[in-house]
Design an enzyme around this catalytic site. Structure first.
Site, PDB file in Angstrom:
ATOM      1  N   TYR A  57     -36.811  44.567  60.366  1.00 27.15           N
ATOM      2  CA  TYR A  57     -37.024  45.711  59.473  1.00 27.15           C
ATOM      3  C   TYR A  57     -37.310  46.994  60.258  1.00 27.15           C
ATOM      4  O   TYR A  57     -37.269  48.087  59.683  1.00 27.15           O
ATOM      5  CB  TYR A  57     -38.196  45.456  58.525  1.00 27.15           C
ATOM      6  CG  TYR A  57     -38.046  44.273  57.614  1.00 27.15           C
ATOM      7  CD1 TYR A  57     -36.818  43.645  57.421  1.00 27.15           C
ATOM      8  CD2 TYR A  57     -39.149  43.753  56.940  1.00 27.15           C
ATOM      9  CE1 TYR A  57     -36.703  42.546  56.589  1.00 27.15           C
ATOM     10  CE2 TYR A  57     -39.034  42.662  56.098  1.00 27.15           C
ATOM     11  CZ  TYR A  57     -37.817  42.049  55.933  1.00 27.15           C
ATOM     12  OH  TYR A  57     -37.714  40.957  55.106  1.00 27.15           O
ATOM     13  N   HIS A 118     -36.555  34.195  61.262  1.00 25.21           N
ATOM     14  CA  HIS A 118     -36.052  34.989  60.139  1.00 25.21           C
ATOM     15  C   HIS A 118     -34.863  34.351  59.434  1.00 25.21           C
ATOM     16  O   HIS A 118     -34.732  34.462  58.218  1.00 25.21           O
ATOM     17  CB  HIS A 118     -35.691  36.398  60.619  1.00 25.21           C
ATOM     18  CG  HIS A 118     -35.679  37.408  59.515  1.00 25.21           C
ATOM     19  ND1 HIS A 118     -35.817  38.755  59.742  1.00 25.21           N
ATOM     20  CD2 HIS A 118     -35.556  37.290  58.167  1.00 25.21           C
ATOM     21  CE1 HIS A 118     -35.781  39.412  58.586  1.00 25.21           C
ATOM     22  NE2 HIS A 118     -35.608  38.545  57.630  1.00 25.21           N
TER      23      HIS A 118
END
Length: 269
Positions: A57, A118
């Site tokens: 992010y 992730h």
């Protein structure tokens, strides 16, 4: 707030906030990082303590700044971040450790409550190699729990078969029209808590009408009914909003309970 206990004995709040567009220009996922903590300041003020971010992010520093700015003790928060499933982070022990060090630095903390891989990739043995490094950080107390994100049953089983520390969480897509019931059920069988990203996504007009109808008797919105269904199913939810009012609304989930019939109706959507 309600909590669920992970297989490491750590308690995680049943609702937290996603952050993948926080601190970014125009609230765009790919936007430049502005460092603006406004949305997260509002979320923290409303009572959110579970905060979900990721190296991918690019905004871990924004989360670290907001937590520090809040004036609350670090122990008040449950911080989650994620190591990308990309070669630059997974190719060697040194690569994994560099990613972890980066997360700790950006978040301005010496420990992370939950650290996830992730997303999976094709080389399951390499995933296990990365996992073994994460296990060492649990041993050292740097991670309170470790888990994965976007793993299916086959990938979870391979990890379970080869792990010393079993994954505590599998963060998955789960929302109306794509509940991911099978993966959630598999997780429950193995003591893995499912956590929903995008829990308010993908709602058709028809489904919204049905959820709104269910919510009327509780004076709740379609979104609150959808979130309540998930937490009542044992799924942790991490909705995200840039609006302080909606952030507060999304926390108002613990003063009503759906009936078994209503749960079945929502499950079928």
């Amino acid at each position: 707030m309600e909590f669920v206990t992970l297989n490491t004995g750590v308690e995680i709040p049943m609702i937290g906030t996603g952050t993948n567009t926080y601190g970014k220009q125009d609230h765009n996922y790919n936007g430049d990082i502005t460092g603006d903590t406004t949305e997260l300041d509002a979320a923290i003020a409303s009572g959110y303590r579970l905060i979900d971010t990721a190296i991918g992010y690019r905004n871990e520093a924004v989360i670290g700044a907001a937590v520090k700015k809040s004036g609350l003790d670090r122990s008040e928060f449950f911080l989650t971040s994620k190591l990308p499933g990309k070669e630059e982070y997974t190719a060697s022990r040194e690569a994994v450790e560099a990613g972890i060090a980066f997360s700790l630095e950006q978040l301005q903390t010496d420990y992370i409550d939950l650290y996830l891989i992730h997303h999976p990739w094709d080389d399951l043995d390499e995933i296990v190699s990365v996992w073994k490094v994460l296990e060492e950080y649990v041993d050292k107390g740097v991670f309170k729990a470790i888990g994965v994100s976007n793993f299916d049953e086959r990938q979870l089983q391979y990890l379970l078969d080869n792990a010393r520390i079993e994954p505590a969480v599998n963060q998955i897509q789960s929302h109306v029209g794509h509940w991911n019931h099978e993966v959630i059920a598999f997780g429950k069988q193995h003591g893995i808590v499912s956590e929903a990203w995008g829990p308010l996504s993908g709602v058709s007009d028809e489904a919204r009408v049905k959820l709104t109808e269910i919510g009327k008797s509780y004076n709740k919105s379609w979104a609150q009914v959808s979130l309540r269904y998930q937490i009542q199913s044992g799924v942790v939810v991490i909705p995200k909003s840039h609006d302080a009012g909606r952030q507060k609304d999304n926390l108002e989930l613990f003063d009503f309970e759906l009936t078994a019939e209503e749960m079945a109706e929502v499950a079928a959507l």
